[in-house]
Design a protein around this motif. Structure first.
Motif, mmCIF file in Angstrom:
data_model
loop_
_atom_site.group_PDB
_atom_site.id
_atom_site.type_symbol
_atom_site.label_atom_id
_atom_site.label_comp_id
_atom_site.label_asym_id
_atom_site.label_seq_id
_atom_site.Cartn_x
_atom_site.Cartn_y
_atom_site.Cartn_z
ATOM 1 N N UNK A 1 30.879 19.469 -15.852
ATOM 2 C CA UNK A 1 29.727 20.210 -15.358
ATOM 3 C C UNK A 1 30.156 21.647 -15.092
ATOM 4 N N UNK A 2 29.194 22.552 -15.159
ATOM 5 C CA UNK A 2 29.444 23.955 -14.875
ATOM 6 C C UNK A 2 28.815 24.283 -13.531
ATOM 7 N N UNK A 3 29.593 24.899 -12.657
ATOM 8 C CA UNK A 3 29.097 25.221 -11.319
ATOM 9 C C UNK A 3 27.839 26.067 -11.399
ATOM 10 N N UNK A 4 26.828 25.664 -10.621
ATOM 11 C CA UNK A 4 25.586 26.418 -10.564
ATOM 12 C C UNK A 4 24.645 26.165 -11.723
ATOM 13 N N UNK A 5 24.991 25.197 -12.597
ATOM 14 C CA UNK A 5 24.170 24.910 -13.773
ATOM 15 C C UNK A 5 23.759 23.438 -13.772
ATOM 16 N N UNK A 6 22.488 23.189 -14.001
ATOM 17 C CA UNK A 6 21.980 21.825 -14.177
ATOM 18 C C UNK A 6 21.298 21.742 -15.537
ATOM 19 N N UNK B 1 18.669 24.317 -17.246
ATOM 20 C CA UNK B 1 18.456 24.287 -18.698
ATOM 21 C C UNK B 1 17.717 23.004 -19.055
ATOM 22 N N UNK B 2 16.565 23.152 -19.722
ATOM 23 C CA UNK B 2 15.790 21.999 -20.165
ATOM 24 C C UNK B 2 16.117 21.720 -21.627
ATOM 25 N N UNK B 3 16.860 20.630 -21.870
ATOM 26 C CA UNK B 3 17.203 20.212 -23.235
ATOM 27 C C UNK B 3 15.999 19.439 -23.786
ATOM 28 N N UNK B 4 15.284 20.052 -24.757
ATOM 29 C CA UNK B 4 13.946 19.560 -25.134
ATOM 30 C C UNK B 4 13.907 18.861 -26.480
ATOM 31 N N UNK B 5 15.042 18.425 -27.002
ATOM 32 C CA UNK B 5 15.024 17.806 -28.333
ATOM 33 C C UNK B 5 14.213 16.518 -28.354
ATOM 34 N N UNK B 6 14.151 15.812 -27.223
ATOM 35 C CA UNK B 6 13.398 14.558 -27.177
ATOM 36 C C UNK B 6 11.920 14.736 -26.928
ATOM 37 N N UNK B 7 11.488 15.931 -26.542
ATOM 38 C CA UNK B 7 10.081 16.188 -26.242
ATOM 39 C C UNK B 7 9.343 16.532 -27.538
ATOM 40 N N UNK B 8 8.993 15.524 -28.304
ATOM 41 C CA UNK B 8 8.345 15.773 -29.593
ATOM 42 C C UNK B 8 6.871 16.111 -29.430
ATOM 43 N N UNK B 9 6.318 15.880 -28.245
ATOM 44 C CA UNK B 9 4.898 16.133 -27.995
ATOM 45 C C UNK B 9 4.705 16.504 -26.537
ATOM 46 N N UNK B 10 3.798 17.436 -26.264
ATOM 47 C CA UNK B 10 3.459 17.823 -24.893
ATOM 48 C C UNK B 10 1.943 17.941 -24.815
ATOM 49 N N UNK B 11 1.304 17.145 -23.941
ATOM 50 C CA UNK B 11 -0.155 17.227 -23.831
ATOM 51 C C UNK B 11 -0.565 18.197 -22.728
ATOM 52 N N UNK B 12 -1.866 18.341 -22.520
ATOM 53 C CA UNK B 12 -2.385 19.346 -21.579
ATOM 54 C C UNK B 12 -1.896 19.093 -20.164
ATOM 55 N N UNK B 13 -2.009 17.832 -19.712
ATOM 56 C CA UNK B 13 -1.586 17.500 -18.347
ATOM 57 C C UNK B 13 -0.112 17.812 -18.141
ATOM 58 N N UNK B 14 0.716 17.425 -19.108
ATOM 59 C CA UNK B 14 2.151 17.685 -19.008
ATOM 60 C C UNK B 14 2.437 19.182 -19.012
ATOM 61 N N UNK B 15 1.668 19.950 -19.808
ATOM 62 C CA UNK B 15 1.875 21.395 -19.855
ATOM 63 C C UNK B 15 1.589 22.040 -18.507
ATOM 64 N N UNK C 1 24.749 27.693 -25.794
ATOM 65 C CA UNK C 1 24.340 29.090 -25.924
ATOM 66 C C UNK C 1 23.595 29.553 -24.677
ATOM 67 N N UNK C 2 22.702 28.697 -24.146
ATOM 68 C CA UNK C 2 21.951 29.047 -22.940
ATOM 69 C C UNK C 2 22.886 29.241 -21.752
ATOM 70 N N UNK C 3 23.869 28.359 -21.608
ATOM 71 C CA UNK C 3 24.799 28.443 -20.482
ATOM 72 C C UNK C 3 25.634 29.722 -20.574
ATOM 73 N N UNK C 4 26.136 30.030 -21.754
ATOM 74 C CA UNK C 4 26.975 31.222 -21.915
ATOM 75 C C UNK C 4 26.176 32.514 -21.684
ATOM 76 N N UNK C 5 24.906 32.499 -22.059
ATOM 77 C CA UNK C 5 24.114 33.714 -21.933
ATOM 78 C C UNK C 5 23.577 33.938 -20.525
ATOM 79 N N UNK C 6 23.235 32.850 -19.811
ATOM 80 C CA UNK C 6 22.500 33.016 -18.556
ATOM 81 C C UNK C 6 23.265 32.585 -17.312
ATOM 82 N N UNK C 7 24.313 31.767 -17.454
ATOM 83 C CA UNK C 7 25.048 31.315 -16.266
ATOM 84 C C UNK C 7 25.800 32.494 -15.653
ATOM 85 N N UNK C 8 25.732 32.616 -14.336
ATOM 86 C CA UNK C 8 26.385 33.735 -13.627
ATOM 87 C C UNK C 8 27.797 33.351 -13.216
#
Length: 555
Positions: free
Chosen positions: A445-450, A483-497, A548-555
Motif C-alpha cells: 500500500x502507498x501511504x495516503x492512497x486508497x 483512486x477508483x479502479x473502474x474496469x469492472x464498471x461496465x454500466x452506470x445508471x442514473x441512480x448510480x451516477x 499512473x494515477x498514483x504517480x501523478x497525484x499522490x503527494x
C-alpha cells in the motif's frame, strides 16, 4: 460441393444451405427422419394432439429454420421441453383434443413465432440469458417429472388420473397393483431398446427399432384384444394453410403463455446453436437462429400445429452423421411428408405404451444429473435454487411454475448483483500492477492512497452499498488520494451516477483528491459524459492505469 463464395449477409433466405454436400446431407436426413418420426409422434401425443400434427410441426420447423436460420445443423420441430408447458396452459382454456384446443394451439404457435421473429430482428439474443444454469437445470428436472407422470398410466395400462401432478402421483401409487403386464413390457421394453441404442451410439435409431418391434409384436400376437391400446387410424392428410377463429379476448389470454414458451425456446435455441456451431471459428449467430425458429413456429401454426423448438439431440445427430447444411433437415421433412402421403397405414397398430416408453427415455435424458451433483458440491445455495425451481414446476400448474421459474432466475441475478461490494486494491511487489487485496497474497500500500473498485455494473441495486463502503474507507483510512479502479464498471445508471456525484462532492469537501483509472467500458464512458460526472471530477484526473494515477497525484 458448391463453394461458399458469397459475402456474409448476401443470403437473406436459405443461407443455411450454403456448402451443402448431397451424399452426406441425404444420409444425415435419413438418420434424422428415423429418429424424428417416433419422437414427433410421441411428443404430439404428449401435448394431446393426433400423431400427424407432430409430423406437421416437424416439417414446418425444418422448412422455417432452413428459410431464415443460420446454423447448418440445427433441427427444429416438436419438442418435449415446451410441450408440457403449453399443453398445461391450453388445457386450462379448452378441453384437450377439442377443436377449440387445436385453434388455441395454432394461435399460440403464431404468437410464439412472432415473438421469436421480433427477438431476432431486434437482436435480443440476451433474453436467452434470462434463465441461469441452476434454474434451467431445475426447470428441466420439473418438466421431466411432468412427462413421467403423464406417460406412466399409458405404460402401465391404467386410466390417466386427473388433478395436479402430486394428486396424480398419489392415484398412481394406489392403482399400481392393477398394471397390465403386457403394456408394461411393451413400454419398458421400448425404453430399454432406446437406452441401449443410445449407449452404443446416438446414431442408432433405437426409438424406431423399438416402435417397429412393438408394433409387429402387437399385430402378430393380437395384443389389442388383450388390452393394449394403439394409435389407431392416422389420417393421410397433408398440411394446409390454417388460421384460428378466436375471439380477441382468447388471444389476450394466450399472451402470458406465449411469453413463457418464447423464453424457453430462446434459451434452448441459443444453447443448441452454441453447442453445435456451423463455424467453430466464429461466434454463434443466436439472433439469426431466433429468426429461423420463429419462422418454424409461424409455419407450424399455418400448418395447423403447435409451437416448435430447437432440439439438441437431433441437432447432434445431424452433425455426427455427416450433415453439412439444412438440406439434411429438409430431406428428413420430405421423408416424413412421404410417410404421411403413402404410409400412414403402417402407424395404425403402434401401441400407445411404446410411445410412452420413448417419452420416458426423453424425460430421463433431460435430467442433468451430473450438473446437479456438481452444483450441489460446489455451490449449495444454487443447488437449493434447482430444488426450488423443480418444486415450482411440479407443485403448481406447469405454466405458472415455468413463469415463476423465470422470475426466480431474475431474482437470482438481482441478488447476485446486490452482493457486489467494494474491493480494495494493493500493488503487487516489484511491479506497477494493482490487484484486489487477498489474505493469501502479499501486497503493498502507498501511504495516503486508497485504491478501490467495484467488479460489477454500478446500478440502483448496489450503488447505496457502494456509497456506504466508500464512506467507511474514507473514515478508517483517511486517504489524501482516492483512486477508483473502474474496469469492472461496465454500466452506470442514473441512480448510480447521482450517488457517484455525491461521493465525489463529499471527497472534495473533505480535501480528498479523486482519480479515475481504467474506465474501459464505452457505456460507462458515455455515462460519465451524459450524467455530467466530469463537472465534479476533472478529466485530467482520468488515467489509463492505477499506477499512473498514483504517480501523478499522490503527494
Amino acid at each position: 460441393m458448391p463453394q461458399d463464395t458469397h459475402a456474409k449477409g448476401s443470403w437473406p433466405l436459405f443461407s443455411s444451405l450454403r456448402s451443402y454436400a448431397l451424399p452426406g446431407d441425404l444420409m444425415a436426413g435419413l438418420t434424422l427422419a428415423a429418429i424424428a418420426i417416433p419422437e414427433q409422434m410421441a411428443t404430439a401425443r404428449l401435448g394431446g394432439f393426433a400423431p400427424q400434427i407432430g409430423f406437421f410441426a416437424f416439417m414446418a420447423g425444418s422448412l422455417g429454420f432452413a428459410l431464415l436460420g443460420g446454423n447448418r445443423f440445427l433441427s427444429c420441430g416438436a419438442d418435449s421441453t415446451i410441450t408440457p408447458i403449453f399443453a398445461g396452459g391450453l388445457a386450462a382454456l379448452a378441453t384437450a383434443g377439442s377443436p377449440e384446443y387445436q385453434g388455441l394451439a395454432i394461435a399460440l404457435a403464431l404468437m410464439v413465432g412472432a415473438m421469436m421473429l421480433a427477438g431476432g430482428a431486434f437482436r435480443l439474443g440476451g433474453i436467452a440469458n434470462l434463465l441461469s444454469m441452476p434454474v434451467m437445470v431445475g426447470f428441466l428436472a420439473g418438466i421431466s417429472v411432468h412427462i413421467i407422470v403423464s406417460q406412466l398410466p399409458g405404460v402401465l395400462g391404467l386410466e390417466s388420473p386427473g388433478g395436479s401432478t402430486l394428486d396424480r402421483i398419489g392415484v398412481l401409487a394406489t392403482e399400481i397393483g392393477r398394471t397390465n403386464p403386457i403394456t408394461f413390457c411393451i413400454g419398458f421394453g421400448v425404453l430399454a431398446v432406446v437406452f441401449i441404442s443410445e449407449t452404443l451410439s446416438a446414431k442408432i435409431p433405437g426409438a424406431l427399432i423399438g416402435l417397429v418391434a412393438a408394433t409387429l409384436a402387437t399385430i402378430a400376437l393380437g395384443l389389442e384384444s388383450k388390452g393394449v391400446k394403439v394409435v389407431g387410424v392416422v389420417p393421410g392428410t397433408l398440411p394446409r394453410p390454417t388460421l384460428p377463429m378466436l375471439a380477441p379476448e382468447q388471444w389476450v389470454h394466450l399472451v402470458p403463455l406465449a411469453f413463457v414458451v418464447t423464453v424457453v425456446v430462446m434459451v434452448q435455441t441459443a444453447a443448441t446453436t452454441r453447442s453445435f456451431p456451423s463455424d467453430p471459428d466464429k461466434p454463434a449467430d443466436v439472433d439469426r437462429d431466433f429468426l429461423g425458429a420463429g419462422a418454424g413456429s409461424v409455419l407450424s401454426g399455418l400448418f395447423g400445429a403447435f409451437p416448435v423448438n430447437a432440439s439438441p439431440p437431433r441437432t447432434g445427430i445431424v452433425a455426427e452423421t455427416g450433415g453439412q447444411s439444412q438440406l439434411a433437415g429438409l430431406a428428413a421433412a420430405v421423408i416424413v411428408l412421404l410417410l404421411l402421403a403413402f404410409g400412414t397405414g403402417l402407424l395404425q397398430h403402434v401401441p400407445d405404451s411404446a410411445l410412452g416408453g420413448i417419452l420416458l427415455f426423453v424425460a430421463l435424458r433431460i435430467i442433468r444429473t451430473k450438473q446437479i451433483v456438481t452444483i450441489y458440491r460446489q455451490s449449495f445455495s444454487e443447488f437449493l435454487l434447482i430444488v426450488a425451481t423443480a418444486a415450482l414446476i411440479i407443485v403448481l400448474p406447469i405454466q405458472q411454475g415455468a413463469f415463476l421459474g423465470i422470475v426466480l432466475s431474475l431474482l437470482h441475478g438481482i441478488w447476485s448483483t446486490t452482493r457486489a461490494r467494494l474491493v480494495e486494491f494493493e500493488r503487487v511487489p516489484g511491479t506497477t500492477i494493482w490487484w484486489p487485496a487477498h489474505p493469501h497474497i502479499t501486497g503493498e500500500r502507498v501511504a495516503g492512497v486508497a485504491v478501490i473498485g467495484l467488479q460489477a455494473p454500478l446500478s440502483f441495486l448496489n450503488a447505496p452499498a457502494f456509497r456506504s463502503d466508500v464512506t467507511k474507507v474514507l473514515g478508517t483510512a483517511t486517504p489524501q488520494l482516492l483512486v477508483l479502479e473502474a474496469s469492472g464498471m461496465v454500466e452506470i445508471d442514473f441512480t448510480a451516477a447521482q450517488i457517484l456525484l455525491d461521493v465525489f462532492k463529499a471527497c472534495n469537501a473533505q480535501g480528498v483528491t479523486v482519480a479515475l483509472a481504467r474506465l474501459e467500458s464505452v457505456r460507462a464512458q458515455d455515462a460519465f459524459e451524459r450524467f455530467r460526472l466530469f463537472d465534479v471530477l476533472p478529466k485530467e484526473h482520468v488515467f489509463h492505469s492505477v499506477d499512473e494515477a498514483v504517480h501523478r497525484l499522490a503527494k
